[in-house]
Design an enzyme around this catalytic site. Structure first.
Site, PDB file in Angstrom:
ATOM      1  N   ASN A  13       0.876  -1.175   0.000  1.00  0.00           N
ATOM      2  CA  ASN A  13       0.000   0.000   0.000  1.00  0.00           C
ATOM      3  C   ASN A  13       0.909   1.219   0.000  1.00  0.00           C
ATOM      4  O   ASN A  13       1.523   1.534   1.018  1.00  0.00           O
ATOM      5  CB  ASN A  13      -0.884  -0.048   1.262  1.00  0.00           C
ATOM      6  CG  ASN A  13      -1.717   1.214   1.420  1.00  0.00           C
ATOM      7  OD1 ASN A  13      -1.755   2.063   0.529  1.00  0.00           O
ATOM      8  ND2 ASN A  13      -2.386   1.339   2.563  1.00  0.00           N
ATOM      9  N   TRP A  14       0.984   1.868  -1.157  1.00  0.00           N
ATOM     10  CA  TRP A  14       1.927   2.983  -1.285  1.00  0.00           C
ATOM     11  C   TRP A  14       1.383   4.262  -0.654  1.00  0.00           C
ATOM     12  O   TRP A  14       2.073   5.275  -0.625  1.00  0.00           O
ATOM     13  CB  TRP A  14       2.269   3.223  -2.764  1.00  0.00           C
ATOM     14  CG  TRP A  14       2.968   2.070  -3.426  1.00  0.00           C
ATOM     15  CD1 TRP A  14       3.331   0.876  -2.842  1.00  0.00           C
ATOM     16  CD2 TRP A  14       3.393   1.978  -4.791  1.00  0.00           C
ATOM     17  NE1 TRP A  14       3.948   0.064  -3.755  1.00  0.00           N
ATOM     18  CE2 TRP A  14       4.006   0.705  -4.965  1.00  0.00           C
ATOM     19  CE3 TRP A  14       3.319   2.827  -5.885  1.00  0.00           C
ATOM     20  CZ2 TRP A  14       4.535   0.283  -6.183  1.00  0.00           C
ATOM     21  CZ3 TRP A  14       3.838   2.409  -7.102  1.00  0.00           C
ATOM     22  CH2 TRP A  14       4.448   1.151  -7.246  1.00  0.00           C
ATOM     23  N   LYS A  15       0.161   4.242  -0.229  1.00  0.00           N
ATOM     24  CA  LYS A  15      -0.487   5.408   0.395  1.00  0.00           C
ATOM     25  C   LYS A  15      -0.297   6.644  -0.493  1.00  0.00           C
ATOM     26  O   LYS A  15      -0.307   6.512  -1.722  1.00  0.00           O
ATOM     27  CB  LYS A  15       0.047   5.600   1.816  1.00  0.00           C
ATOM     28  CG  LYS A  15      -0.084   4.304   2.641  1.00  0.00           C
ATOM     29  CD  LYS A  15       0.134   4.468   4.094  1.00  0.00           C
ATOM     30  CE  LYS A  15      -0.037   3.119   4.791  1.00  0.00           C
ATOM     31  NZ  LYS A  15       0.111   3.193   6.235  1.00  0.00           N
ATOM     32  N   HIS A 100      -9.290   1.036   5.182  1.00  0.00           N
ATOM     33  CA  HIS A 100      -7.995   1.207   5.859  1.00  0.00           C
ATOM     34  C   HIS A 100      -8.190   2.142   7.055  1.00  0.00           C
ATOM     35  O   HIS A 100      -8.984   3.076   6.994  1.00  0.00           O
ATOM     36  CB  HIS A 100      -6.972   1.780   4.870  1.00  0.00           C
ATOM     37  CG  HIS A 100      -5.582   1.755   5.420  1.00  0.00           C
ATOM     38  ND1 HIS A 100      -5.128   2.685   6.324  1.00  0.00           N
ATOM     39  CD2 HIS A 100      -4.558   0.881   5.218  1.00  0.00           C
ATOM     40  CE1 HIS A 100      -3.877   2.382   6.652  1.00  0.00           C
ATOM     41  NE2 HIS A 100      -3.514   1.298   5.992  1.00  0.00           N
ATOM     42  N   GLU A 102      -6.541   4.539   8.072  1.00  0.00           N
ATOM     43  CA  GLU A 102      -6.338   5.964   7.775  1.00  0.00           C
ATOM     44  C   GLU A 102      -7.585   6.555   7.125  1.00  0.00           C
ATOM     45  O   GLU A 102      -7.899   7.726   7.310  1.00  0.00           O
ATOM     46  CB  GLU A 102      -5.088   6.131   6.887  1.00  0.00           C
ATOM     47  CG  GLU A 102      -3.824   5.904   7.703  1.00  0.00           C
ATOM     48  CD  GLU A 102      -2.648   5.350   6.923  1.00  0.00           C
ATOM     49  OE1 GLU A 102      -2.681   5.349   5.682  1.00  0.00           O
ATOM     50  OE2 GLU A 102      -1.685   4.895   7.587  1.00  0.00           O
ATOM     51  N   GLU A 172      -4.817  -4.984  10.763  1.00  0.00           N
ATOM     52  CA  GLU A 172      -3.817  -3.930  10.899  1.00  0.00           C
ATOM     53  C   GLU A 172      -4.066  -3.165  12.195  1.00  0.00           C
ATOM     54  O   GLU A 172      -4.900  -2.244  12.217  1.00  0.00           O
ATOM     55  CB  GLU A 172      -3.899  -2.958   9.723  1.00  0.00           C
ATOM     56  CG  GLU A 172      -3.560  -3.563   8.382  1.00  0.00           C
ATOM     57  CD  GLU A 172      -3.018  -2.521   7.414  1.00  0.00           C
ATOM     58  OE1 GLU A 172      -1.974  -2.768   6.823  1.00  0.00           O
ATOM     59  OE2 GLU A 172      -3.637  -1.450   7.268  1.00  0.00           O
ATOM     60  N   GLY A 178       3.023   2.363  10.677  1.00  0.00           N
ATOM     61  CA  GLY A 178       3.950   3.488  10.484  1.00  0.00           C
ATOM     62  C   GLY A 178       4.688   3.900  11.740  1.00  0.00           C
ATOM     63  O   GLY A 178       5.290   4.968  11.788  1.00  0.00           O
ATOM     64  N   SER A 219       3.981  -2.055  10.223  1.00  0.00           N
ATOM     65  CA  SER A 219       5.450  -2.078  10.374  1.00  0.00           C
ATOM     66  C   SER A 219       6.085  -3.395   9.935  1.00  0.00           C
ATOM     67  O   SER A 219       7.069  -3.843  10.528  1.00  0.00           O
ATOM     68  CB  SER A 219       5.852  -1.731  11.817  1.00  0.00           C
ATOM     69  OG  SER A 219       5.426  -0.425  12.137  1.00  0.00           O
ATOM     70  N   GLY A 240       3.101  -1.049   4.239  1.00  0.00           N
ATOM     71  CA  GLY A 240       3.119   0.375   3.898  1.00  0.00           C
ATOM     72  C   GLY A 240       4.540   0.818   3.571  1.00  0.00           C
ATOM     73  O   GLY A 240       5.032   0.600   2.466  1.00  0.00           O
ATOM     74  N   GLY A 241       5.218   1.379   4.539  1.00  0.00           N
ATOM     75  CA  GLY A 241       6.544   1.980   4.345  1.00  0.00           C
ATOM     76  C   GLY A 241       7.524   1.102   3.576  1.00  0.00           C
ATOM     77  O   GLY A 241       8.195   1.576   2.652  1.00  0.00           O
TER      78      GLY A 241
HETATM   79  P1  13P Z   1       3.371   0.406   7.581  1.00  0.00           P
HETATM   80  O1  13P Z   1       3.895  -0.852   6.975  1.00  0.00           O
HETATM   81  O2  13P Z   1       4.068   1.641   7.090  1.00  0.00           O
HETATM   82  O3  13P Z   1       3.314   0.318   9.077  1.00  0.00           O
HETATM   83  O4  13P Z   1       1.851   0.589   7.087  1.00  0.00           O
HETATM   84  C1  13P Z   1       1.002  -0.492   7.153  1.00  0.00           C
HETATM   85  C2  13P Z   1      -0.241  -0.171   6.430  1.00  0.00           C
HETATM   86  O5  13P Z   1      -0.981   0.700   6.826  1.00  0.00           O
HETATM   87  C3  13P Z   1      -0.528  -0.932   5.196  1.00  0.00           C
HETATM   88  O6  13P Z   1      -1.833  -0.723   4.767  1.00  0.00           O
END
Ligand code: 13P
Length: 269
Positions: A13-15, A100, A102, A172, A178, A219, A240-241
């Site tokens: 997920n590149w956000k 998600h 967020e 999640e 993050g 993470s 994510g990251g």
């Molecule tokens: P991180 O891997 O950056 O913690 O993010 C996870 C995430 O929200 C994937 O959807």
């Protein structure tokens, strides 16, 4: 280790990251690494909307699939700024992330909107990755299981068993996203199992629950993924990251591959 032969899925997920050129370069590196590979997990890249056409084009003909990070539940209309499911289908998108944390936290998405979006995704044959997870406050107050079960049940409200063939759920924990604070693999596995128990209870169908892939996200990185993928109820990762860097993400894909090879070796022995 997953004994149910559920697929292993590594999704990035590149956000809100990457310009179109950056997205193309990252997708190219991942597709090249995937080329000709055996025992590859299902690899899904979810770039921002602006890069979807470019990433679909890079990934076409490869084993790598493309997903959107969100969508509206309606097909069309006066909804400024929204993107409709048929528009994603038209681009050649196969997956969509729904609910998600967020989106829930910053954009007012609720269990009810997650349910509407899930229904829309299934109706349009988009493979949904539905996210559930508790906040730190909820965890500290002993509410993890209640919150995760409630979110799972609400997402699935009014859906028939027969509609759930392609459903993927991602656990999640919000406090692990993050932050670098990964949820211990043992605990992540326990909650992923709870999600299956919730589905089994809802539909009075253990077999159905055993067939739904459940991913862990929060993470995830090269140094912790193997421990997670060794757990019986974790079928992959929503990253994510660490999905923003080609080498790091490719090493996560390799961990997924390792798990599939081990599984194949075990089933032969
Ligand atoms: P991180 O891997 O950056 O913690 O993010 C996870 C995430 O929200 C994937 O959807």
């Amino acid at each position: 280790m997953n004994e149910q032969k559920r697929p292993v899925i590594i999704a990035g997920n590149w956000k809100m990251n990457k310009t179109r050129a950056e997205a193309e370069a990252l997708a190219k590196a991942i597709c090249q690494a995937a080329e000709g590979q055996r025992d590859l997990p299902a690899v899904v890249l979810a770039p921002p909307f602006t890069s979807l056409p470019a990433v679909v084009s890079v990934c076409s003909g490869s084993q790598v699939k493309v997903g959107a990070q969100n969508m509206d539940h309606r097909d069309a209309g006066a909804y400024t700024g929204e993107v409709a499911p048929p528009m994603l289908v038209d681009l050649g998108i196969s997956y969509v992330i729904i609910g998600h944390s967020e989106r829930r936290q910053y954009f007012g998405e609720s269990n009810a909107t997650v349910n509407l979006k899930l229904k829309a995704a299934l109706q349009h044959h988009l493979i949904p990755i539905v996210c559930v997870g508790e906040t730190l406050d909820e965890r500290e107050n002993g509410l993890t299981d209640a919150v995760v079960s409630r979110q799972t049940a609400a997402a699935l409200a009014d859906l028939e068993r027969s509609q759930l063939d392609t459903l993927i759920i991602a656990y999640e924990p919000v406090w692990a996203i993050g932050t670098g604070k990964v949820c211990e693999a043992f605990e992540a596995n326990r909650v992923c199992k709870l999600i299956r128990v919730t589905i089994a209870n809802l539909y009075k169908d253990k077999e159905l629950a055993q067939s739904v892939p459940v991913l862990y996200g929060g993470s995830v990185k090269a140094s912790n993924i193997d421990e997670q993928l060794a757990c019986s109820d974790i079928d992959g990762s929503l990253v994510g990251g660490a999905s923003l860097n080609a080498n790091e993400f490719i090493s996560l894909i390799k961990s997924g591959q390792k798990r599939i090879s081990l599984q194949a070796a075990e089933s032969c022995s």
